[in-house]
Scaffold this motif. Structure first.
Motif, PDB file in Angstrom:
ATOM      1  N   ALA A 110       1.047  -1.087  -0.033  1.00  0.00           N
ATOM      2  CA  ALA A 110       0.012  -0.008  -0.028  1.00  0.00           C
ATOM      3  C   ALA A 110       0.902   1.067  -0.030  1.00  0.00           C
ATOM      4  O   ALA A 110       0.427   2.079  -0.971  1.00  0.00           O
ATOM      5  CB  ALA A 110      -1.054  -0.115   1.050  1.00  0.00           C
ATOM      6  N   GLU A 111       1.924   1.120   0.836  1.00  0.00           N
ATOM      7  CA  GLU A 111       2.871   2.338   0.830  1.00  0.00           C
ATOM      8  C   GLU A 111       3.489   2.641  -0.339  1.00  0.00           C
ATOM      9  O   GLU A 111       3.581   3.687  -0.866  1.00  0.00           O
ATOM     10  CB  GLU A 111       3.806   2.274   2.050  1.00  0.00           C
TER      11      GLU A 111
ATOM     12  N   ARG B 265       1.033   3.913  -3.067  1.00  0.00           N
ATOM     13  CA  ARG B 265       0.865   5.370  -2.874  1.00  0.00           C
ATOM     14  C   ARG B 265       1.944   6.300  -3.179  1.00  0.00           C
ATOM     15  O   ARG B 265       1.762   7.389  -3.954  1.00  0.00           O
ATOM     16  CB  ARG B 265       0.274   5.545  -1.461  1.00  0.00           C
TER      17      ARG B 265
ATOM     18  N   GLY C 226       0.312   8.368  -5.996  1.00  0.00           N
ATOM     19  CA  GLY C 226      -0.061   9.083  -4.945  1.00  0.00           C
ATOM     20  C   GLY C 226      -1.442   9.029  -4.734  1.00  0.00           C
ATOM     21  O   GLY C 226      -2.186   8.264  -4.413  1.00  0.00           O
ATOM     22  N   ASP C 227      -2.146  10.228  -5.189  1.00  0.00           N
ATOM     23  CA  ASP C 227      -3.889  10.327  -4.690  1.00  0.00           C
ATOM     24  C   ASP C 227      -4.505   9.632  -5.611  1.00  0.00           C
ATOM     25  O   ASP C 227      -5.810   9.713  -5.418  1.00  0.00           O
ATOM     26  CB  ASP C 227      -4.089  11.911  -4.946  1.00  0.00           C
TER      27      ASP C 227
ATOM     28  N   VAL D 199      -4.705   6.550  -5.684  1.00  0.00           N
ATOM     29  CA  VAL D 199      -5.045   5.348  -4.659  1.00  0.00           C
ATOM     30  C   VAL D 199      -6.311   5.810  -3.937  1.00  0.00           C
ATOM     31  O   VAL D 199      -5.940   6.629  -2.993  1.00  0.00           O
ATOM     32  CB  VAL D 199      -3.962   5.018  -3.787  1.00  0.00           C
TER      33      VAL D 199
ATOM     34  N   LYS E 231      -8.343   5.923  -0.328  1.00  0.00           N
ATOM     35  CA  LYS E 231      -8.335   5.699   0.818  1.00  0.00           C
ATOM     36  C   LYS E 231      -8.605   4.559   1.439  1.00  0.00           C
ATOM     37  O   LYS E 231      -8.068   3.886   2.310  1.00  0.00           O
ATOM     38  CB  LYS E 231      -8.707   6.937   1.575  1.00  0.00           C
TER      39      LYS E 231
END
Length: 259
Positions: free
Chosen positions: A196-197, A200, A204-205, A207, A209
């Motif tokens: 996940a890290e 992202r 970036g955005d 992904v 939340k």
């Protein structure tokens, strides 16, 4: 009508589960939704309770021009949610379409003229980057990428993004990426957090939340011919898809059209 392809060439990433449950969540919100089962396995059709005996006219006939789209539409048990089902015949479509001059635009042209009947069209793509997925990307205006939290996730996504760029350049300059949905997320597993890290950090955005967790109820629901949101709307998987649908609605390219 907003057209969204749900695609990832890797199998087992929760693509069909995502398609079924997002379609259900959108319909529950008030959107009129069409789900196109574009996978020869027909799992989206089965997961929404459409028996194989009821698939007299499928997306295969629509693609090869034997039937119009409206003749293939089947209402589901979910209010405001219709489906165009798939059968194994669809596997032959790639070969049959190969020699046609408009082979990449068959789905796009089939959808033309139906814009007013539904607010959103979701296309559940097969696990490949073949002619069927290209048809879906040409027909769509947005792409949603389900991404399993596993070691090779980013490698698979990079191949898909390269295909998207080629489709933009040759066929569909309006295609945009709506977002990346993390699936099969396990908070107890360090690998899930690392993937996940990493995703992202790369996109970036894009992904969302909300990460959809591994959940037994999500796996059980299709065997009952029901979306998880109907089978057990309080399970963690259903709650995640409800939250994901909310995020998706906020990103749709036009103002909300739900009643």
């Amino acid at each position: 009508m907003i057209r969204i392809a749900i695609a990832n060439q890797k199998g087992g990433v929760g693509k069909t589960t995502t398609a079924i449950n997002l379609a259900t969540a959108l319909a529950a919100t008030g959107f009129r939704v069409l789900l196109i089962d574009f996978d020869p396995q027909g799992n989206a059709s089965t997961g929404l309770g459409v028996e194989r005996s009821a698939r007299n006219v499928s997306v295969y006939q629509v693609l090869i021009g034997e039937s119009g789209l409206l003749d293939a539409v089947i209402p589901t048990q979910v209010p405001r949610l219709d489906i165009v089902a798939a059968t194994q015949d669809l596997a032959a479509a790639e070969v049959e379409l190969a020699d046609l001059p408009d082979r990449t635009h068959r789905l796009d042209r089939a959808l033309a003229g139906s814009e007013a009947r539904w607010d959103v069209c979701l296309i559940d793509c097969p696990p490949s980057l073949g002619l069927l997925t290209i048809n879906a990307l040409v027909a769509a205006r947005s792409l949603l990428i389900p991404l399993q939290c596993e070691f090779f996730a980013l490698e698979g996504m990079s191949q898909l993004l390269q295909t998207v760029e080629r489709v933009r350049g040759r066929f569909n300059p309006d295609l945009s990426i709506l977002g990346v949905a993390l699936t099969m997320y396990d908070r107890r597993n360090r690998l899930s957090e690392q993937v996940a890290e990493d995703v992202r950090a790369v996109v970036g955005d894009l992904v969302f939340k909300t990460a959809v967790p591994r959940n037994v109820r999500l796996s059980e629901a299709p065997s009952h011919g029901l979306p998880a949101l109907v089978y057990d709307h309080r399970c963690p998987g259903s709650e995640a898809y409800i939250a994901l649908a909310g995020e998706m609605i906020a990103r749709l390219p036009v103002p909300a059209v739900a009643a």
